[in-house]
Design a protein around this motif. Structure first.
Motif, PDB file in Angstrom:
ATOM      1  N   UNK A   1      23.106 -16.969  -2.144  1.00  0.00           N
ATOM      2  CA  UNK A   1      22.749 -15.675  -2.759  1.00  0.00           C
ATOM      3  C   UNK A   1      21.303 -15.261  -2.478  1.00  0.00           C
ATOM      4  N   UNK A   2      20.656 -15.969  -1.582  1.00  0.00           N
ATOM      5  CA  UNK A   2      19.245 -15.672  -1.309  1.00  0.00           C
ATOM      6  C   UNK A   2      19.071 -14.285  -0.706  1.00  0.00           C
ATOM      7  N   UNK A   3      17.957 -13.653  -1.050  1.00  0.00           N
ATOM      8  CA  UNK A   3      17.585 -12.365  -0.460  1.00  0.00           C
ATOM      9  C   UNK A   3      16.186 -12.499   0.127  1.00  0.00           C
ATOM     10  N   UNK A   4      15.868 -11.613   1.042  1.00  0.00           N
ATOM     11  CA  UNK A   4      14.547 -11.646   1.669  1.00  0.00           C
ATOM     12  C   UNK A   4      13.462 -11.386   0.636  1.00  0.00           C
ATOM     13  N   UNK A   5      12.329 -12.040   0.804  1.00  0.00           N
ATOM     14  CA  UNK A   5      11.222 -11.919  -0.143  1.00  0.00           C
ATOM     15  C   UNK A   5      10.028 -11.228   0.514  1.00  0.00           C
ATOM     16  N   UNK A   6       9.403 -10.319  -0.238  1.00  0.00           N
ATOM     17  CA  UNK A   6       8.166  -9.674   0.212  1.00  0.00           C
ATOM     18  C   UNK A   6       6.996 -10.341  -0.491  1.00  0.00           C
ATOM     19  N   UNK A   7       6.026 -10.803   0.297  1.00  0.00           N
ATOM     20  CA  UNK A   7       4.869 -11.510  -0.240  1.00  0.00           C
ATOM     21  C   UNK A   7       3.625 -10.656  -0.029  1.00  0.00           C
ATOM     22  N   UNK A   8       2.928 -10.314  -1.130  1.00  0.00           N
ATOM     23  CA  UNK A   8       1.710  -9.519  -1.042  1.00  0.00           C
ATOM     24  C   UNK A   8       0.706 -10.254  -0.166  1.00  0.00           C
ATOM     25  N   UNK A   9       0.205  -9.574   0.888  1.00  0.00           N
ATOM     26  CA  UNK A   9      -0.602 -10.285   1.882  1.00  0.00           C
ATOM     27  C   UNK A   9      -1.970  -9.679   2.145  1.00  0.00           C
ATOM     28  N   UNK A  10      -2.179  -8.393   1.824  1.00  0.00           N
ATOM     29  CA  UNK A  10      -3.478  -7.814   2.161  1.00  0.00           C
ATOM     30  C   UNK A  10      -3.693  -6.488   1.435  1.00  0.00           C
ATOM     31  N   UNK A  11      -4.951  -6.035   1.446  1.00  0.00           N
ATOM     32  CA  UNK A  11      -5.308  -4.689   0.996  1.00  0.00           C
ATOM     33  C   UNK A  11      -5.844  -3.931   2.201  1.00  0.00           C
ATOM     34  N   UNK A  12      -5.317  -2.742   2.429  1.00  0.00           N
ATOM     35  CA  UNK A  12      -5.780  -1.921   3.541  1.00  0.00           C
ATOM     36  C   UNK A  12      -6.536  -0.723   2.980  1.00  0.00           C
ATOM     37  N   UNK A  13      -7.832  -0.620   3.323  1.00  0.00           N
ATOM     38  CA  UNK A  13      -8.666   0.474   2.814  1.00  0.00           C
ATOM     39  C   UNK A  13      -8.998   1.439   3.935  1.00  0.00           C
ATOM     40  N   UNK A  14      -8.706   2.708   3.702  1.00  0.00           N
ATOM     41  CA  UNK A  14      -9.109   3.782   4.613  1.00  0.00           C
ATOM     42  C   UNK A  14      -9.891   4.784   3.788  1.00  0.00           C
ATOM     43  N   UNK A  15     -11.218   4.764   3.933  1.00  0.00           N
ATOM     44  CA  UNK A  15     -12.062   5.604   3.099  1.00  0.00           C
ATOM     45  C   UNK A  15     -11.961   5.160   1.654  1.00  0.00           C
ATOM     46  N   UNK A  16     -11.549   6.068   0.800  1.00  0.00           N
ATOM     47  CA  UNK A  16     -11.403   5.744  -0.623  1.00  0.00           C
ATOM     48  C   UNK A  16      -9.957   5.408  -0.993  1.00  0.00           C
ATOM     49  N   UNK A  17      -9.068   5.375   0.008  1.00  0.00           N
ATOM     50  CA  UNK A  17      -7.651   5.092  -0.252  1.00  0.00           C
ATOM     51  C   UNK A  17      -7.343   3.629   0.042  1.00  0.00           C
ATOM     52  N   UNK A  18      -6.745   2.961  -0.941  1.00  0.00           N
ATOM     53  CA  UNK A  18      -6.403   1.549  -0.789  1.00  0.00           C
ATOM     54  C   UNK A  18      -4.892   1.386  -0.948  1.00  0.00           C
ATOM     55  N   UNK A  19      -4.267   0.687  -0.004  1.00  0.00           N
ATOM     56  CA  UNK A  19      -2.842   0.398  -0.085  1.00  0.00           C
ATOM     57  C   UNK A  19      -2.614  -1.107   0.072  1.00  0.00           C
ATOM     58  N   UNK A  20      -1.546  -1.598  -0.537  1.00  0.00           N
ATOM     59  CA  UNK A  20      -1.209  -3.021  -0.436  1.00  0.00           C
ATOM     60  C   UNK A  20      -0.251  -3.233   0.731  1.00  0.00           C
ATOM     61  N   UNK A  21      -0.405  -4.364   1.406  1.00  0.00           N
ATOM     62  CA  UNK A  21       0.476  -4.725   2.516  1.00  0.00           C
ATOM     63  C   UNK A  21       1.219  -6.010   2.168  1.00  0.00           C
ATOM     64  N   UNK A  22       2.415  -6.175   2.723  1.00  0.00           N
ATOM     65  CA  UNK A  22       3.236  -7.344   2.414  1.00  0.00           C
ATOM     66  C   UNK A  22       3.808  -7.956   3.687  1.00  0.00           C
ATOM     67  N   UNK A  23       4.109  -9.254   3.585  1.00  0.00           N
ATOM     68  CA  UNK A  23       4.841  -9.957   4.634  1.00  0.00           C
ATOM     69  C   UNK A  23       6.258 -10.206   4.136  1.00  0.00           C
ATOM     70  N   UNK A  24       7.243  -9.952   4.979  1.00  0.00           N
ATOM     71  CA  UNK A  24       8.641 -10.161   4.591  1.00  0.00           C
ATOM     72  C   UNK A  24       9.154 -11.469   5.182  1.00  0.00           C
ATOM     73  N   UNK A  25       9.715 -12.292   4.318  1.00  0.00           N
ATOM     74  CA  UNK A  25      10.315 -13.567   4.747  1.00  0.00           C
ATOM     75  C   UNK A  25      11.825 -13.427   4.600  1.00  0.00           C
ATOM     76  N   UNK A  26      12.527 -13.531   5.706  1.00  0.00           N
ATOM     77  CA  UNK A  26      13.977 -13.343   5.691  1.00  0.00           C
ATOM     78  C   UNK A  26      14.692 -14.539   5.060  1.00  0.00           C
TER      79      UNK A  26
END
Length: 383
Positions: A138-163
């Motif tokens: 029953x396993x499903x792929x997992x997203x692991x929080x991996x980084x913060x990406x900043x462009x100017x004043x905008x910050x977004x989170x990035x993830x790595x997906x493990x199948x």
């Protein structure tokens, strides 16, 4: 030169100088006690604003480090589980090869095979960390929080997906391995759906069991002894329903590495199996295998290859997580150093400054004391 008891300009000048010295002394003492040259917006508004922004990023990356650590632990547990399953499959393959010898005790070998299959399923279920299992059915792929990406004043989170890697015996196609009795392999060649009253009959030890397909429970069976099987929305759904019925009537079913349905029976060898009616267009003749057939050997080999691929993918994911974790740690250290450069005080310089200001304070107090004595000199003029 005039003398006045109302306005003592010398004292005022000395007091102003002393106040400035006291302000500088207070600021220096604050820097020494906090270790910061910019401890608030009042010290340097723009620098403090930049430092606060970077502190926010540092806190975010520290949280990411924790996420990567948890994700890495889950992957490592899955890797250990997959390695154990791989080793068990190798042992299972040895038993299948042993069973190719017709002089062997196939019943004893089958007991060993059942034990190996149970061990694989147990390992797949147990290989979890913090509720995350990457190798169970029953396993499903997992997203692991991996980084913060900043462009100017905008910050977004990035993830790595493990199948997810499904390494249970059902997914590997080995759940129904049986070298103690013959099996029937249904070779699907099309997608034509079963119609009402199409049948599937399987014979074991001279006894034939007939399963009859119906589109609804209200359809009459052609024979009283037949077992009704509801058709599904697709042929795959119909075969799934057939397998459920087979499993409930003494048979064991499993899909092999080629996606074909393999049927075995604990009561003995399967000697015949065939469809009748419309659904026969989707199946070639059922392959009846003898004990310890090469089909079982090929099935285990296919399972071993599936696990090898899973090990490769999990190993790659583990290395990626470790690399990212090292990068985040280095980046956090660099950001912390950058903030320190902006706001940290030079304590050596501040120590020297503190001593200088303390001396100036003492001199200022002395000067003010002397200046305050000036108006008293006027009294001598009235003696």
């Amino acid at each position: 030169m005039s003398f006045s008891v109302n306005t003592n300009t010398n004292a005022l000048a000395a007091l102003e100088t002393l106040n400035l010295t006291q302000q500088a002394l207070t600021r220096t003492q604050n820097e020494v006690s906090t270790g910061l040259k910019v401890s608030g917006a009042q010290d340097d508004a723009s620098t403090f604003a930049i430092a606060q922004g970077q502190r926010g990023d540092i806190a975010g990356f520290q949280a990411i480090s924790s996420s990567l650590a948890l994700g890495g632990a889950a992957i490592n547990v899955a890797l250990q589980g997959a390695t154990t399953i791989s080793n068990t499959l190798i042992a299972l393959q040895g038993k299948i090869v042993q069973a190719q010898d017709p002089t062997q005790d196939h019943t004893a070998i089958q007991n060993d095979i059942k034990s190996f299959i149970a061990q694989i399923d147990s390992t797949a279920l147990a290989a979890q960390f913090n509720g995350v299992n990457l190798i169970s059915s029953t396993s499903v792929s997992e997203s692991i929080l991996s980084s913060l990406n900043r462009v100017g004043t905008t910050v977004t989170a990035a993830s790595l997906t493990v199948n997810a890697q499904h390494l249970d015996t059902g997914s590997l196609g080995i759940a129904g391995l049986n070298v103690a009795a013959g099996t029937a392999t249904l070779n699907q060649t099309g997608t034509t759906q079963a119609a009402n009253n199409d049948t599937f009959a399987v014979t074991v030890a001279g006894v034939t069991t007939t399963f009859e397909f119906v589109t609804t429970n209200t359809v009459s069976l052609t024979k009283a002894g037949d077992i009704a099987v509801l058709t599904g929305a697709t042929l795959a759904g119909t075969i799934a329903n057939l397998n459920t019925a087979l499993n409930g009537h003494g048979f064991t079913t499993a899909f092999d590495g080629n996606g074909n349905d393999v049927i075995s029976a604990g009561a003995g060898s399967v000697t015949a199996a065939a469809f009748t009616g419309t659904v026969t267009a989707s199946f070639g003749a059922a392959t009846i295998s003898t004990a310890a057939s090469t089909t079982a050997l090929a099935t285990v080999e296919g399972a071993i290859n599936i696990v090898k691929t899973a090990l490769s993918q999990l190993g790659t994911a583990s290395n990626q997580i470790q690399t990212q974790s090292n990068f985040v740690k280095s980046l956090t250290d660099a950001l912390t150093g950058g903030v320190g450069t902006l706001v940290d005080a030079d304590l050596a310089a501040e120590s020297a400054q503190l001593q200088s200001l303390q001396t100036k304070q003492q001199l200022g107090i002395q000067a003010l004391s002397i200046a305050n004595q000036g108006p008293g000199a006027v009294l001598s003029l009235f003696r």
